[in-house]
Enzyme design. Sequence first.
Site, PDB file in Angstrom:
ATOM      1  N   HIS A   3      -7.470  11.154   6.747  1.00  0.00           N
ATOM      2  CA  HIS A   3      -7.502  10.004   5.849  1.00  0.00           C
ATOM      3  C   HIS A   3      -8.923   9.868   5.306  1.00  0.00           C
ATOM      4  CE1 HIS A   3      -5.857   6.548   3.993  1.00  0.00           C
ATOM      5  NE2 HIS A   3      -6.450   5.640   4.749  1.00  0.00           N
ATOM      6  N   HIS A  17       4.695   2.188   5.684  1.00  0.00           N
ATOM      7  CA  HIS A  17       3.480   2.114   4.875  1.00  0.00           C
ATOM      8  C   HIS A  17       3.794   2.323   3.387  1.00  0.00           C
ATOM      9  CE1 HIS A  17      -0.782   2.794   3.673  1.00  0.00           C
ATOM     10  NE2 HIS A  17      -0.995   1.973   4.689  1.00  0.00           N
ATOM     11  N   HIS A  75      -7.353   2.977  12.412  1.00  0.00           N
ATOM     12  CA  HIS A  75      -8.573   3.170  11.629  1.00  0.00           C
ATOM     13  C   HIS A  75      -9.063   1.829  11.117  1.00  0.00           C
ATOM     14  CE1 HIS A  75      -5.402   3.185   8.626  1.00  0.00           C
ATOM     15  NE2 HIS A  75      -6.281   3.108   7.649  1.00  0.00           N
ATOM     16  N   HIS A 126      -9.592   0.443   8.172  1.00  0.00           N
ATOM     17  CA  HIS A 126      -9.248  -0.159   6.886  1.00  0.00           C
ATOM     18  C   HIS A 126      -8.605  -1.507   7.150  1.00  0.00           C
ATOM     19  CE1 HIS A 126      -9.309   3.759   4.282  1.00  0.00           C
ATOM     20  NE2 HIS A 126     -10.489   3.207   4.415  1.00  0.00           N
ATOM     21  N   ASP A 128      -2.581   5.970   8.813  1.00  0.00           N
ATOM     22  CA  ASP A 128      -2.399   6.554   7.493  1.00  0.00           C
ATOM     23  C   ASP A 128      -2.862   8.019   7.528  1.00  0.00           C
ATOM     24  OD1 ASP A 128      -1.925   3.901   7.002  1.00  0.00           O
ATOM     25  OD2 ASP A 128      -3.432   3.680   5.453  1.00  0.00           O
ATOM     26  N   ASP A 156      -6.203  -3.346   6.100  1.00  0.00           N
ATOM     27  CA  ASP A 156      -4.766  -3.595   6.279  1.00  0.00           C
ATOM     28  C   ASP A 156      -4.248  -3.081   7.610  1.00  0.00           C
ATOM     29  OD1 ASP A 156      -5.309  -1.037   5.212  1.00  0.00           O
ATOM     30  OD2 ASP A 156      -3.265  -0.809   4.470  1.00  0.00           O
ATOM     31  N   HIS A 157      -5.154  -2.574   8.453  1.00  0.00           N
ATOM     32  CA  HIS A 157      -4.750  -2.106   9.777  1.00  0.00           C
ATOM     33  C   HIS A 157      -5.476  -2.821  10.920  1.00  0.00           C
ATOM     34  CE1 HIS A 157      -2.260   1.387   8.493  1.00  0.00           C
ATOM     35  NE2 HIS A 157      -2.941   1.165   7.382  1.00  0.00           N
TER      36      HIS A 157
END
Length: 301
Positions: free
Chosen positions: A140, A268, A60, A62, A210, A64-65
């Site tokens: 998510h 995570h 996805h 976001h 996530d 941090d990914h």
Amino acid sequence: MKLNILGCYAATPRSLNNPTAQVLEIKNHLFLIDCGEGTQVQLRKNKVRFSRINHIFISHLHGDHFFGLPGLVSTFRLLGRKTPLHVYGPKGIKEALTLLLKLGDSWTNYPLLFHELTSSDSELIFEDDTVSVSTIPLQHRVYTNGFLFKEKPGLRQLNVAAAEKYRIDRCYYQNIKNGKDIRLDDNKLVPNAELTFDPPKPKSYAFCSDTAYTTSIVPLIKDVDVLYHEATFLETEKDLAPKTKHATAKEAASIAKAANVGKLILGHFSTRYKSIELFKEEAETIFSNVALADDGKEFDL
């Protein structure tokens, strides 16, 4: 099949904790799953060969990914890459990445191929003769997919003693491995089952991060050998899980138990906790075979 954890912590990186990224080695493939900030540094530290990465799967959008992806793509260019790079991720990933390349006047000198995902149902997104990759729709705050990696059955294994017993010429060995029966000179038909052993059971790996707790993924990951499931919170902060669309360690363990997986790897983790061992302790109250991801940790699956 090996799994190398490059990063497995939630949200912001810290001096010793990196956001999500991992490398799965399966059937001669080296798949990069998510690409948080600092991924290429972690690849260097863990001595992963950049040139072997041809497929990147982004769950996805976001930061941090996937904030590590622009840097990695640029480094591939500086290293003189020529082979195609396939990027699988949510719709919008092409726009985000190509805008940075455009503004920096740094287009790749190798084919950069995007496979943008929009389906809310599981779909096959990669397949060759040895492995397949399908999406696992997750719940998510933005459109998110997990990924299911499955080996395909290999060739049957030759029973050399049986082949020699029937005095079968070696030139027929490959046909036997391919599952064919053999007719002898006296016209007797020898069934393939007498000449071979079953191939090793194909292995499978599911990546789910996530996501909020959702049993909708259970049928998709039923009986997988290894499940990586996010566990952002402990029970003491379980009220935060539904608000942020994340899961607790116990919820991850419940999914593993319902899906009858072989092994559960938790990851995570929120960096608010002083020890990740607490996640394992909580999960083991529901599911027995639990391991903890950690930066730089390798699992031989």
